[in-house]
Design an enzyme around this catalytic site. Structure first.
Site, PDB file in Angstrom:
ATOM      1  N   GLU A   1       2.138 -59.396  95.348  1.00  0.00           N
ATOM      2  CA  GLU A   1       2.684 -58.443  94.304  1.00  0.00           C
ATOM      3  C   GLU A   1       1.566 -57.378  94.108  1.00  0.00           C
ATOM      4  OE1 GLU A   1       4.837 -62.060  92.702  1.00  0.00           O
ATOM      5  OE2 GLU A   1       2.989 -61.891  93.827  1.00  0.00           O
TER       6      GLU A   1
ATOM      7  N   ASP B   1       4.314 -64.688  94.361  1.00  0.00           N
ATOM      8  CA  ASP B   1       3.889 -65.675  93.492  1.00  0.00           C
ATOM      9  C   ASP B   1       4.945 -67.062  93.741  1.00  0.00           C
ATOM     10  OD1 ASP B   1       1.923 -64.400  92.159  1.00  0.00           O
ATOM     11  OD2 ASP B   1       3.287 -63.986  90.578  1.00  0.00           O
TER      12      ASP B   1
ATOM     13  N   ASP C   1       7.080 -69.013  92.573  1.00  0.00           N
ATOM     14  CA  ASP C   1       8.075 -69.371  91.304  1.00  0.00           C
ATOM     15  C   ASP C   1       9.273 -68.422  91.779  1.00  0.00           C
ATOM     16  OD1 ASP C   1       7.653 -66.658  90.825  1.00  0.00           O
ATOM     17  OD2 ASP C   1       6.912 -67.094  88.825  1.00  0.00           O
TER      18      ASP C   1
ATOM     19  N   GLU D   1      10.787 -65.904  90.379  1.00  0.00           N
ATOM     20  CA  GLU D   1      10.703 -64.489  90.622  1.00  0.00           C
ATOM     21  C   GLU D   1      10.075 -64.378  91.998  1.00  0.00           C
ATOM     22  OE1 GLU D   1      11.614 -61.139  88.305  1.00  0.00           O
ATOM     23  OE2 GLU D   1      11.956 -63.161  87.827  1.00  0.00           O
TER      24      GLU D   1
ATOM     25  N   TYR E   1      -2.009 -71.325  88.939  1.00  0.00           N
ATOM     26  CA  TYR E   1      -0.856 -70.415  88.592  1.00  0.00           C
ATOM     27  C   TYR E   1      -0.430 -70.542  87.380  1.00  0.00           C
ATOM     28  CZ  TYR E   1       3.513 -67.593  89.147  1.00  0.00           C
ATOM     29  OH  TYR E   1       4.593 -66.827  88.855  1.00  0.00           O
TER      30      TYR E   1
ATOM     31  N   ARG F   1       2.290 -69.989  85.233  1.00  0.00           N
ATOM     32  CA  ARG F   1       3.652 -69.999  84.806  1.00  0.00           C
ATOM     33  C   ARG F   1       4.034 -71.406  85.223  1.00  0.00           C
ATOM     34  NH1 ARG F   1       3.636 -64.575  86.329  1.00  0.00           N
ATOM     35  NH2 ARG F   1       4.004 -63.185  84.617  1.00  0.00           N
TER      36      ARG F   1
ATOM     37  N   HIS G   1       4.693 -76.595  90.144  1.00  0.00           N
ATOM     38  CA  HIS G   1       3.068 -76.361  90.196  1.00  0.00           C
ATOM     39  C   HIS G   1       2.463 -77.421  89.099  1.00  0.00           C
ATOM     40  CE1 HIS G   1       4.904 -72.772  91.704  1.00  0.00           C
ATOM     41  NE2 HIS G   1       5.598 -72.431  90.738  1.00  0.00           N
TER      42      HIS G   1
END
Length: 705
Positions: free
Chosen positions: A8, A81, A83, A85, A313, A315, A359
């Site tokens: 990203e 990432d 997750d 998203e 990570y 989140r 995670h």
């Protein structure tokens, strides 16, 4: 031809490129490349909620460049990432680049270290469509609520408002708390304290507090009359000079109970607890915390190590940690502090019931890399946050803190007093990290040596009046905690939610407190009366649970949206019918400043650049003026008041009240303190230097700590 890796952000690309070396091209998508259109709903509700994604405006050159790189590559890896998203970004990229989402092209890693990145590249997988569908369900759900409910608010309250599945509940919590505070009726109560007792042979007084009768039952004192009666029974009388103690009623130690108390360390951080603790300890807003955490995760150039992701990570709501990270932490503790600081057995922490366990908890990727070793390579925010994360993680793997506690019962006539104290027997984890929350602060000081039967000398008795307090307003930390406890939203969305409700002027800050505005209260009232489910805590939590089921493949995302939309559409049509042409007025906040043109009391309005004063007689009287915020300092040029002001971009500065005639302005903070040399006002630079701005004076000093 080389292999192409798409991530990203440029920072992440920079770090990963150093690990992969030759044979790999690493580029950044700069976040999402496709989304629903902004100008229309973009969802075909009648056709199974089919989304109509389009390339994001301004990203055409980037997409063209990505397609060119893809055509010239042997193999393509999507390393966004790890997750929901990130999975969606990879899915959008696969669609734009014409890739088969069922092939092994998706790469994830929980930490950006050389080992993790190389392992990820060796073990690609196909895109997880359950994760993608959970993203689509959430995105479409929020789009339906926002794009159908917001225009309703425009018509009924004012243009430009927005409603949201999580933001509307967050505003309701803040409004409900304000209603509780207004409705709160304080109740009087009293306490009686023997604030200065002396033990035999001791010169250091200690306090004890009235508990009740000799039967040990707690007695609540509701009035001054009750307090005075107890004080009289203790041989104390009230005089103009204060309460006088006769000493006729002996204070005698009845029991002394000694014990040992062990306190366990807090677990490593999750997204939510990191945001809460960074708010309390560092004064960081949630958005600032997540920005610094993102930078630490994506990688920074550390002297002696090169580009490295310093934390895992950020989140996550899991408390799980990798076995190798735990072993590294235990090794560091043993070598640095000694074996006595190691726990009897390695610690494991249990995550919340509805936590997503994809995670690990947030931890340093290299536990042996202390904050001091990386400090010169980090920005101030990065260092503060890394230090917080590192200390919390290391402490979580350490031995208990041990306290020697003493509890003493003291009799005085028919009354029972209690005293307590403690001393730290073994610091344990607290040598590294101690929680800041009030419930975790150790109370009590060491007591002198006391034995049963000791008669104590009473030097002071106090009767103190108190009133019960209303519940406190929410802060960012307490709001995030409440949202998480109630299962509303996800920790990764809290920073955005708080930013949105502040930007929409539903809520404003008063120091650290979050206070609803009249607009927030009117909007919440309308939502409560006509869209009860949207602002209902339990309903919103259930929807969050349904989205989690979509993510695990337990629930079909289209069916979930169908179940929601039927009730929502009916409620919206019913509200439009019931309210008809009704328009709800947002009350103005009246001030005691009188309009010099017409004599009315001016009100506070919100404009493009913030709040200002306006005459309520508009359009007959169009008088407006800025809200003056005095600093207590005086202009070094003309002696006028120095006021706090805002530039057009919203940046705070300070200027003379006689601007533009005077012309004095500064970014430095004015102080109320006067210059010891000339009596003028002092100013403080960002670096901490204090100086006098009056021409010819020259006084300077460093800020007093």
């Amino acid at each position: 031809m080389s292999n192409l890796v798409i991530v990203e952000s440029p920072a992440k690309a920079h770090t990963i490129k150093k690990y992969l070396g030759r044979g790999y091209t690493v580029v950044a998508s700069m976040g999402h490349v496709r989304d629903l259109p902004k100008s229309r709903m973009g969802v075909d509700i009648e056709n199974s909620f089919t989304p109509k994604y389009i390339p994001i405006r301004g990203k055409a050159p980037l997409i063209k460049s990505l397609k060119k790189e893809a055509r010239n590559s042997t193999k393509i890896f999507l390393a966004t990432d790890p997750d929901r998203e990130g999975e969606a970004i990879s899915w959008h990229l696969a669609n734009l680049l014409g890739l088969d989402e069922k092939t092994a092209l998706r790469v994830t890693f929980n930490e950006i270290t050389k080992t993790a990145v190389k392992d990820g590249i060796k073990n690609p997988r196909s895109i997880d469509l359950d994760l993608v569908n959970a993203y689509q369900a959430r995105r479409i759900l929020d789009r339906i609520v926002g794009y159908q409910l917001s225009p309703f608010l425009w018509k009924k309250i004012r243009p430009g408002l927005s409603a949201g599945r999580v933001q509307s509940v967050a505003v309701r919590l803040i409004v409900d708390r304000e209603d509780e505070i207004r409705a709160f009726v304080p109740e009087e109560y009293w306490t009686i304290d023997a604030s200065e007792l002396l033990a035999p042979g001791s010169k250091k007084p200690f306090p004890a507090h009235f508990h009740g009768g000799l039967d040990g039952k707690k007695v609540e004192i509701k009035s001054k009359e009750e307090a005075d009666a107890i004080l009289r029974a203790l041989g104390a009388t009230e005089t103009p000079e204060g309460i006088q103690v006769s000493g006729e009623v002996p204070f005698v130690v009845r029991t002394v109970k000694k014990s040992e108390r062990k306190k366990s360390p807090a677990p490593p951080f999750t997204t939510s607890t990191l945001q809460q603790e960074a708010s309390r300890r560092l004064g960081f807003q949630a958005r600032r915390t997540m920005r610094a955490a993102q930078e630490l995760y994506e990688g920074v150039d550390v002297k002696g190590y090169g580009a490295i992701g310093l934390i895992t990570y950020m989140r996550t709501d899991s408390l799980r940690i990798a076995a190798e990270a735990q072993q590294a932490a235990l090794a560091y503790v043993g070598e640095t502090f000694g074996r006595e600081y190691l726990p009897e057995k390695p610690r494991f922490y249990k995550s919340r019931a509805n936590a997503q366990d994809a995670h690990e908890a947030i931890r340093p990727t290299m536990p042996e890399l202390s904050p001091d070793q990386v400090k010169e390579s980090l920005t101030a925010d990065q260092y503060k946050l890394y230090k917080l994360i590192w200390e919390r993680f290391i402490a979580s793997q350490m031995a208990n803190k041990v306290l020697d506690t003493v509890g003493v019962d003291i009799t005085a006539g028919d009354c029972l007093f209690k005293a307590s104290g403690n001393t730290v027997k073994f610091k344990g984890f607290s040598i590294v990290y101690e929680m800041t929350t009030d419930e975790n602060k150790e109370s009590g000081k060491p007591l002198p040596v006391l034995n049963e039967g000791d008669e104590l000398q009473v030097q002071k008795l106090d009767g103190n009046q108190h009133f019960t307090q209303p519940p406190p307003r929410y802060t960012e930390a307490s709001l995030i905690k409440t949202l998480e406890e109630n299962g509303i939203g996800r920790p990764s969305t809290y920073a955005t939610t708080i930013t949105t409700i502040l930007a929409r002027l539903y809520v404003e800050r008063d120091g650290k407190q979050l206070v609803p505005t009249p607009l927030g209260e009117v909007t919440t009232k309308l939502m409560r009366e006509h869209f009860a489910d949207i602002v209902d805590v339990e309903f919103t939590a259930k929807m969050e649970n349904d989205l989690d089921k979509v993510e695990t493949g337990e629930e079909n995302w289209v069916q979930m949206l169908t179940d929601f939309y039927g009730g929502f559409d009916h409620t919206l049509k019913k509200a439009e019918e019931e309210l008809g042409d009704v328009h709800m007025k947002v009350p103005d906040e009246e001030t005691d400043i009188v309009c010099e043109l017409c004599g009315r009391k001016m009100v506070i309005k919100n404009g493009r650049y913030g709040k200002f004063l306006a005459c309520p007689g508009y359009p007959e009287c169009k008088n407006t003026k800025p809200i003056v915020q005095e600093t207590g300092a005086f202009c070094p040029l003309c002696g006028g008041r120095v006021l706090a002001k805002k530039s057009k971009s919203g940046k705070k500065y300070f200027g003379c009240e006689h601007n533009p005639t005077c012309g004095f302005m500064t970014w430095d903070t004015p102080l109320e303190e006067k210059c010891p040399q000339c009596g003028g006002s002092l100013f403080k630079k960002r670096g901490g230097q204090v100086y006098c701005a009056k021409e010819g004076c020259g006084y300077t000093r460093e800020e007093k700590k």
